[in-house]
Design an enzyme around this catalytic site. Structure first.
Site, PDB file in Angstrom:
ATOM      1  N   ASN A  81      -6.970   8.138 -34.640  1.00  5.76           N
ATOM      2  CA  ASN A  81      -6.305   8.038 -35.969  1.00  5.76           C
ATOM      3  C   ASN A  81      -4.737   9.044 -35.592  1.00  5.76           C
ATOM      4  OD1 ASN A  81      -7.796   9.684 -36.714  1.00  5.76           O
ATOM      5  ND2 ASN A  81      -7.387   8.536 -38.787  1.00  5.76           N
ATOM      6  N   GLU A 137     -14.648  17.564 -40.318  1.00  8.66           N
ATOM      7  CA  GLU A 137     -13.590  16.515 -41.227  1.00  8.66           C
ATOM      8  C   GLU A 137     -13.935  14.958 -40.657  1.00  8.66           C
ATOM      9  OE1 GLU A 137     -11.413  16.927 -43.406  1.00  8.66           O
ATOM     10  OE2 GLU A 137     -10.853  19.078 -43.095  1.00  8.66           O
ATOM     11  N   CYS A 196      -9.086   8.291 -43.047  1.00  9.20           N
ATOM     12  CA  CYS A 196     -10.825   8.681 -43.119  1.00  9.20           C
ATOM     13  C   CYS A 196     -10.632   9.040 -44.736  1.00  9.20           C
ATOM     14  CB  CYS A 196     -10.784  10.569 -42.953  1.00  9.20           C
ATOM     15  SG  CYS A 196      -9.043  11.479 -43.372  1.00  9.20           S
ATOM     16  N   GLU A 223      -9.536  21.829 -43.555  1.00  7.02           N
ATOM     17  CA  GLU A 223      -7.858  22.085 -42.308  1.00  7.02           C
ATOM     18  C   GLU A 223      -6.943  22.067 -44.074  1.00  7.02           C
ATOM     19  OE1 GLU A 223      -8.506  18.929 -39.723  1.00  7.02           O
ATOM     20  OE2 GLU A 223      -8.886  20.825 -38.608  1.00  7.02           O
TER      21      GLU A 223
HETATM   22  N1  NAD Z   1     -12.186  13.910 -42.307  1.00 11.04           N
HETATM   23  C1  NAD Z   1     -11.098  13.773 -41.858  1.00 11.04           C
HETATM   24  O1  NAD Z   1     -10.214  14.173 -41.835  1.00 11.04           O
HETATM   25  C2  NAD Z   1     -11.525  12.517 -40.644  1.00 11.04           C
HETATM   26  C3  NAD Z   1      -9.843  12.342 -39.622  1.00 11.04           C
HETATM   27  C4  NAD Z   1      -9.764  11.161 -39.019  1.00 11.04           C
HETATM   28  C5  NAD Z   1     -10.862  10.434 -38.547  1.00 11.04           C
HETATM   29  N2  NAD Z   1     -11.921  10.833 -39.103  1.00 11.04           N
HETATM   30  C6  NAD Z   1     -12.825  10.119 -38.617  1.00 11.04           C
HETATM   31  O2  NAD Z   1     -13.135   9.945 -37.378  1.00 11.04           O
HETATM   32  C7  NAD Z   1     -14.020   8.368 -37.487  1.00 11.04           C
HETATM   33  C8  NAD Z   1     -12.473   7.509 -36.047  1.00 11.04           C
HETATM   34  O3  NAD Z   1     -12.812   8.500 -35.580  1.00 11.04           O
HETATM   35  P1  NAD Z   1     -13.760   8.056 -34.235  1.00 11.04           P
HETATM   36  O4  NAD Z   1     -13.588   6.271 -34.314  1.00 11.04           O
HETATM   37  O5  NAD Z   1     -12.346   8.243 -33.107  1.00 11.04           O
HETATM   38  O6  NAD Z   1     -14.695   8.717 -34.023  1.00 11.04           O
HETATM   39  P2  NAD Z   1     -15.780   9.349 -33.035  1.00 11.04           P
HETATM   40  O7  NAD Z   1     -16.503  10.307 -33.442  1.00 11.04           O
HETATM   41  O8  NAD Z   1     -16.233   8.191 -32.306  1.00 11.04           O
HETATM   42  O9  NAD Z   1     -14.940  10.433 -32.309  1.00 11.04           O
HETATM   43  C9  NAD Z   1     -14.441  11.497 -32.603  1.00 11.04           C
HETATM   44  C10 NAD Z   1     -14.035  12.095 -31.414  1.00 11.04           C
HETATM   45  O10 NAD Z   1     -15.744  12.877 -31.079  1.00 11.04           O
HETATM   46  C11 NAD Z   1     -16.165  12.521 -29.833  1.00 11.04           C
HETATM   47  N3  NAD Z   1     -17.159  12.386 -29.228  1.00 11.04           N
HETATM   48  C12 NAD Z   1     -17.931  10.935 -29.150  1.00 11.04           C
HETATM   49  N4  NAD Z   1     -19.134  11.591 -28.847  1.00 11.04           N
HETATM   50  C13 NAD Z   1     -19.452  13.103 -28.700  1.00 11.04           C
HETATM   51  C14 NAD Z   1     -20.674  14.010 -28.350  1.00 11.04           C
HETATM   52  N5  NAD Z   1     -21.962  13.482 -28.181  1.00 11.04           N
HETATM   53  N6  NAD Z   1     -20.464  15.007 -28.273  1.00 11.04           N
HETATM   54  C15 NAD Z   1     -18.661  15.690 -28.559  1.00 11.04           C
HETATM   55  N7  NAD Z   1     -17.738  14.097 -28.957  1.00 11.04           N
HETATM   56  C16 NAD Z   1     -18.133  13.590 -29.090  1.00 11.04           C
HETATM   57  C17 NAD Z   1     -14.810  11.298 -29.124  1.00 11.04           C
HETATM   58  O11 NAD Z   1     -14.812  11.538 -27.846  1.00 11.04           O
HETATM   59  C18 NAD Z   1     -14.048  11.796 -30.200  1.00 11.04           C
HETATM   60  O12 NAD Z   1     -13.370  12.918 -29.641  1.00 11.04           O
HETATM   61  C19 NAD Z   1     -13.500   7.630 -38.795  1.00 11.04           C
HETATM   62  O13 NAD Z   1     -15.029   7.938 -39.189  1.00 11.04           O
HETATM   63  C20 NAD Z   1     -13.006   8.464 -39.341  1.00 11.04           C
HETATM   64  O14 NAD Z   1     -13.272   7.821 -41.223  1.00 11.04           O
HETATM   65  C21 NAD Z   1     -12.321  12.042 -40.302  1.00 11.04           C
HETATM   66  C1  2ZO Z   2      -2.070  12.390 -43.608  1.00 15.72           C
HETATM   67  N1  2ZO Z   2      -3.001  11.648 -43.787  1.00 15.72           N
HETATM   68  C2  2ZO Z   2      -3.258   9.965 -44.941  1.00 15.72           C
HETATM   69  C3  2ZO Z   2      -3.627  12.020 -45.757  1.00 15.72           C
HETATM   70  C4  2ZO Z   2      -4.292  11.223 -42.971  1.00 15.72           C
HETATM   71  C5  2ZO Z   2      -4.931  12.485 -42.838  1.00 15.72           C
HETATM   72  C6  2ZO Z   2      -6.421  11.869 -41.739  1.00 15.72           C
HETATM   73  C7  2ZO Z   2      -7.570  11.064 -41.691  1.00 15.72           C
HETATM   74  O1  2ZO Z   2      -7.349  10.647 -41.010  1.00 15.72           O
END
Ligand code: NAD
Ligand code: 2ZO
Length: 522
Positions: A185, A282, A316, A496
């Site tokens: 994202n 995260e 997220c 972060e």
């Molecule tokens: N808290 C935060 O800062 C934050 C920010 C952005 C997104 N997110 C979360 O991310 C999710 C959406 O993103 P997504 O669909 O890309 O997530 P995802 O968990 O499907 O993938 C994230 C990353 O993990 C990798 N990955 C997948 N399986 C793995 C494994 N077994 N070992 C190591 N790496 C692996 C993927 O290739 C990708 O690069 C949502 O749940 C969102 O809330 C959290």
């Molecule tokens: C910059 N925002 C909008 C706070 C998003 C942080 C990353 C989360 O997905």
């Protein structure tokens, strides 16, 4: 430092050509016109051609559904090369003074600022979100690098006086080779959020972007190189779960910083535990936004839109459970629906567009599935929640949907309990402060929360009681680099941004110095 700059400049001209070959096509680029063929891996200071071309996976342009490039996952040998390259760079970079590292990082920030429009355009083409948003994402990215450059020169230990003239001191040392794994994202911003504090502390970093958004991390790698980091300091390996697994298991990796879903985060933690690696997680969220009847309603409505519809709802920390005090529910709904219907969905590269396309067809179908499930469970769709086909013929294959507001929601509904990761706002009524706090906290997630009220005591009382890593008061989804960002509960741990992140990318060594004779007990 001078030697590092000289070594870096040897292969600079070639790398610059590559960097510009992608970015220089951007000014004239329109949606549906770009095809990328340059290799997307980066180590040893250059783009690296993938070995296993037969494993290539198509990467789609979300706004059109056409193929943008091929992503070829890195195998064990490639991961090995990248980590070795990062380790060699770490040995040089970690010997430099903080101020020397800062100078290089400031140069990287400057280059990003200079090329912000081109990078934002490329990010929009790969990710599907509007150019208005990617420009902000790129600005946050260079600000992050600038901020940690500022901190690099301040890193220091302590001196502790001991009896008899003896003393001890602490050294703040880097961890070594860190791994960053990113979600789709915020591709460029996540790479910056991880690399800037890691590099400020003297670490090297190997970054694996999401396989759906492989394009801009390598641009960041080229910019770091151009700014003067040693070859290998910021490497990019492409791939999905298998490549991520190789990184998490690698014995030369000291730390894994992961951004993604809870399910993957658990696996990353488990794998990292085997090597006793430090982990930052995260993860996802289902954050509550509490709107009290004494709020400034127009701001609360704007806050609810900001809490739900950035990046097509794929954020997220989104406040997707919107609790509204019963007395103001009719006015709130009228205004929020009016404004949601007015959101212009379409070509994300156009200035007037406010919502682009979701990341993929499966993601679009999943989100529409959540809306259907919500209807079955008794929710009322006040607007949106449908596939959207823009009138422009080139966007017919894009992954668009109309932003959705759901009324008649209850806490036990799927749409209220699970992270949807799409433009779907669930609205729920409440009566008292005590009740809404209890309901807001009744979740396994804990990434963020928000409260709109004019009552200053209530605002801080609510903020204290929220079981979440962030509470926004009278705003939502702003994340200045100076303040920590991260989760409570299953939304993860570690932080972060902010000064505290230095703790997560460095370790303290204690040095004890005897100035007298050794006391001998034996
Ligand atoms: N808290 C935060 O800062 C934050 C920010 C952005 C997104 N997110 C979360 O991310 C999710 C959406 O993103 P997504 O669909 O890309 O997530 P995802 O968990 O499907 O993938 C994230 C990353 O993990 C990798 N990955 C997948 N399986 C793995 C494994 N077994 N070992 C190591 N790496 C692996 C993927 O290739 C990708 O690069 C949502 O749940 C969102 O809330 C959290
Ligand atoms: C910059 N925002 C909008 C706070 C998003 C942080 C990353 C989360 O997905």
């Amino acid at each position: 430092f001078r030697r590092v700059r000289r070594e870096s400049s040897l292969s600079l001209s070639r790398s610059l050509k590559m960097a510009q070959s992608v970015l220089d096509t951007m000014p004239g680029a329109a949606t549906g016109t770009v095809l990328l063929t340059d290799p997307l891996n980066f180590w040893d200071g250059k783009r690296v051609k993938p070995r296993q071309e037969k494993n290539a996976e198509p990467v789609f342009e979300p706004a059109t559904g056409r193929v943008l490039c091929q992503m070829v996952p890195c195998g064990a040998e490639e991961v090995e090369e990248a980590i070795e390259s990062a380790h060699a760079a770490y040995l040089k970079w970690s010997k430099m003074a903080g101020m020397e590292r800062a100078r290089v990082m400031l140069e990287a920030a400057r280059i990003i600022r200079e090329r912000r429009e081109k990078i934002a355009k490329l990010e929009t083409i790969n990710n599907g979100k509007s150019i208005t948003e990617t420009l902000v994402d790129i600005d946050i990215s260079w600000q992050t690098i600038e901020y940690y450059a500022g901190l690099a020169g301040t890193l220091a230990g302590q001196h502790v006086q001991l009896p008899g003239g003896s003393f001890a001191y602490t050294r703040r040392e880097p961890l070594g080779v860190c791994v960053g794994i990113g979600a789709f994202n915020y591709p460029f911003q996540i790479a910056a959020w991880k690399s800037a504090p890691a590099m400020a502390c003297g670490n090297a970093i190997v970054f694996k972007p999401s396989p759906m958004t492989p394009v801009t991390a390598v641009v960041l790698a080229e910019i770091y190189k151009e700014a003067g980091v040693p070859d290998g300091l910021f490497c990019v390996v492409q791939g999905g779960a298998d490549t991520g697994t190789l990184l998490c298991h690698h014995p030369k990796v000291a730390k894994v910083s992961f951004t993604g879903s809870v399910a993957t985060g658990k696996k990353v933690m488990e794998m990292s535990a085997k090597g006793v690696k430090q982990v930052t997680l995260e993860l996802g969220g289902k954050s509550p936004l509490l709107i009290f009847k004494d709020c400034e309603l127009e701001n609360a409505v704007k806050g609810a839109l900001m809490a739900n519809f950035l990046t097509q709802g794929q954020v997220c920390c989104n406040g997707t459970r919107v609790y509204v005090q019963r007395e103001i529910m009719p006015q709130f709904l009228e205004e929020v629906v009016k404004r949601t219907k007015a959101i212009s969905v379409g070509d994300p590269l156009l200035d007037g567009t406010r919502m682009g396309a979701l990341i993929s067809k499966p993601q679009l179908e999943k989100v529409l599935g959540f809306v259907n499930q919500a209807k079955k469970e008794g929710a009322k769709v006040l607007c949106g929640g449908e596939p959207f086909v823009p009138s422009d013929p080139k966007l017919k294959g894009g992954y668009f949907m109309s932003p959705c507001v759901l009324d008649n929601c209850r806490d036990d509904m799927t749409c209220v309990k699970e992270e949807i990761f799409g433009p779907v706002m669930s609205v729920l009524p409440f009566d008292t402060e005590e009740e809404v706090i209890q309901r807001a906290n009744n979740t396994t997630f804990g990434l963020a929360s928000g409260v709109f009220t004019r009552d200053i005591s209530r605002a801080h009382r609510v903020a204290e009681k929220m079981e979440a890593g962030t509470c926004f008061i009278n705003n939502y989804n702003i994340s200045p680099v100076e303040v920590p960002f991260g989760g409570y509960k299953m939304s993860g741990f570690g932080r972060e941004n902010g000064q505290v992140t230095i703790e997560y990318y460095s370790q303290l060594k204690t040095v004890v110095v005897e100035m007298g004779d050794v006391d001998n007990y034996f």
